[in-house]
Design a protein around this motif. Structure first.
Motif, PDB file in Angstrom:
ATOM      1  N   GLY A 110       8.506   5.929  -2.986  1.00 47.77           N
ATOM      2  CA  GLY A 110       9.632   5.000  -2.905  1.00 47.77           C
ATOM      3  C   GLY A 110       9.196   3.629  -2.431  1.00 47.77           C
ATOM      4  N   ILE A 111       8.323   3.598  -1.453  1.00 43.79           N
ATOM      5  CA  ILE A 111       7.851   2.311  -0.932  1.00 43.79           C
ATOM      6  C   ILE A 111       6.944   1.621  -1.936  1.00 43.79           C
ATOM      7  CG2 ILE A 111       6.497   1.215   0.900  1.00 43.79           C
ATOM      8  CD1 ILE A 111       7.721   3.372   2.785  1.00 43.79           C
ATOM      9  N   TYR A 112       6.099   2.386  -2.631  1.00 41.04           N
ATOM     10  CA  TYR A 112       5.272   1.788  -3.690  1.00 41.04           C
ATOM     11  C   TYR A 112       6.152   1.125  -4.740  1.00 41.04           C
ATOM     12  CZ  TYR A 112       1.280   4.719  -2.130  1.00 41.04           C
ATOM     13  OH  TYR A 112       0.275   5.334  -1.429  1.00 41.04           O
ATOM     14  N   VAL A 113       7.156   1.840  -5.207  1.00 46.44           N
ATOM     15  CA  VAL A 113       8.042   1.316  -6.249  1.00 46.44           C
ATOM     16  C   VAL A 113       8.811   0.106  -5.731  1.00 46.44           C
ATOM     17  CG1 VAL A 113      10.063   1.841  -7.672  1.00 46.44           C
ATOM     18  CG2 VAL A 113       8.200   3.491  -7.502  1.00 46.44           C
ATOM     19  N   ALA A 114       9.308   0.176  -4.494  1.00 46.04           N
ATOM     20  CA  ALA A 114      10.015  -0.965  -3.915  1.00 46.04           C
ATOM     21  C   ALA A 114       9.092  -2.180  -3.828  1.00 46.04           C
ATOM     22  CB  ALA A 114      10.559  -0.605  -2.535  1.00 46.04           C
ATOM     23  N   GLY A 115       7.821  -1.944  -3.495  1.00 43.32           N
ATOM     24  CA  GLY A 115       6.850  -3.044  -3.451  1.00 43.32           C
ATOM     25  C   GLY A 115       6.611  -3.652  -4.823  1.00 43.32           C
ATOM     26  N   PHE A 116       6.524  -2.788  -5.851  1.00 43.20           N
ATOM     27  CA  PHE A 116       6.361  -3.290  -7.228  1.00 43.20           C
ATOM     28  C   PHE A 116       7.559  -4.133  -7.643  1.00 43.20           C
ATOM     29  CE2 PHE A 116       3.648   0.646  -8.451  1.00 43.20           C
ATOM     30  CZ  PHE A 116       2.506   0.041  -7.953  1.00 43.20           C
ATOM     31  N   ILE A 117       8.761  -3.643  -7.331  1.00 36.90           N
ATOM     32  CA  ILE A 117       9.991  -4.372  -7.691  1.00 36.90           C
ATOM     33  C   ILE A 117      10.034  -5.708  -6.955  1.00 36.90           C
ATOM     34  CG2 ILE A 117      12.508  -4.337  -7.492  1.00 36.90           C
ATOM     35  CD1 ILE A 117      12.317  -1.263  -7.989  1.00 36.90           C
ATOM     36  N   HIS A 118       9.723  -5.687  -5.665  1.00 35.53           N
ATOM     37  CA  HIS A 118       9.731  -6.918  -4.872  1.00 35.53           C
ATOM     38  C   HIS A 118       8.731  -7.927  -5.437  1.00 35.53           C
ATOM     39  CE1 HIS A 118      10.112  -9.455  -1.339  1.00 35.53           C
ATOM     40  NE2 HIS A 118       8.778  -9.490  -1.275  1.00 35.53           N
ATOM     41  N   LYS A 119       7.543  -7.449  -5.803  1.00 40.04           N
ATOM     42  CA  LYS A 119       6.525  -8.338  -6.358  1.00 40.04           C
ATOM     43  C   LYS A 119       6.966  -8.928  -7.685  1.00 40.04           C
ATOM     44  CE  LYS A 119       1.790  -8.478  -7.955  1.00 40.04           C
ATOM     45  NZ  LYS A 119       0.687  -7.690  -8.467  1.00 40.04           N
ATOM     46  N   LYS A 120       7.599  -8.098  -8.511  1.00 42.95           N
ATOM     47  CA  LYS A 120       8.052  -8.579  -9.828  1.00 42.95           C
ATOM     48  C   LYS A 120       9.168  -9.631  -9.680  1.00 42.95           C
ATOM     49  CE  LYS A 120       9.032  -6.966 -14.388  1.00 42.95           C
ATOM     50  NZ  LYS A 120       8.023  -6.431 -15.238  1.00 42.95           N
ATOM     51  N   LYS A 121      10.075  -9.405  -8.732  1.00 42.26           N
ATOM     52  CA  LYS A 121      11.171 -10.353  -8.523  1.00 42.26           C
ATOM     53  C   LYS A 121      10.686 -11.673  -7.921  1.00 42.26           C
ATOM     54  CE  LYS A 121      15.114  -7.296  -7.998  1.00 42.26           C
ATOM     55  NZ  LYS A 121      16.161  -6.813  -7.084  1.00 42.26           N
ATOM     56  N   ASN A 122       9.720 -11.589  -7.046  1.00 39.81           N
ATOM     57  CA  ASN A 122       9.255 -12.775  -6.330  1.00 39.81           C
ATOM     58  C   ASN A 122       7.954 -13.350  -6.871  1.00 39.81           C
ATOM     59  OD1 ASN A 122      11.463 -12.620  -4.576  1.00 39.81           O
ATOM     60  ND2 ASN A 122      10.395 -11.136  -3.297  1.00 39.81           N
TER      61      ASN A 122
END
Length: 123
Positions: A110-122
């Motif tokens: 979950g944290i890996y995926v959240a990190g990927f999403i955060h990186k893609k958005k920012n």
């Protein structure tokens, strides 16, 4: 606050190594035999630990390999957890090792995926 994926990977890998070694040594001290399968989490942890620097450097290939390995281990542990689910299993050392490593696997995912999403958005 979402922890950064590389820190989560580092902690997760150390936890897997500790759980694997604990399971191996506890089995040996309790029963007196060696069960190599109890080291499976430790093997995954040993593979994931050096990937921490690649994840920190935002190497997407290493990050994706870490996610795939974590997913494989999480699915394996979940399968074994429910396969062994009996009244003798509940509350045993093996029960808690499977429970902790399984929960840690899916929390890390979950944290890996959240990190990927955060990186893609920012970016």
């Amino acid at each position: 606050m979402i922890h950064t994926p590389h820190k989560v990977n580092f902690g997760y890998a150390l936890l897997l190594i500790a759980l694997g070694l604990f399971g191996f040594m506890a089995r040996y001290l309790e029963v007196g035999d060696i069960q190599i399968t109890s080291l499976i989490p430790a093997f995954f942890g040993i593979i994931l630990l050096p990937m921490t620097n690649g994840i920190k450097a935002e190497n997407t290939i290493i990050a994706h390999i870490a996610v795939v390995l974590t997913l494989i281990l999480g699915v394996m542990i979940t399968y074994m957890f429910f396969k062994n689910f009996t009244s003798e299993f509940v509350g045993s050392r093996k029960f808690y090792i499977f429970l902790i490593s399984g929960l840690a696997s899916f929390i890390a995912l979950g944290i890996y995926v959240a990190g990927f999403i955060h990186k893609k958005k920012n970016g």
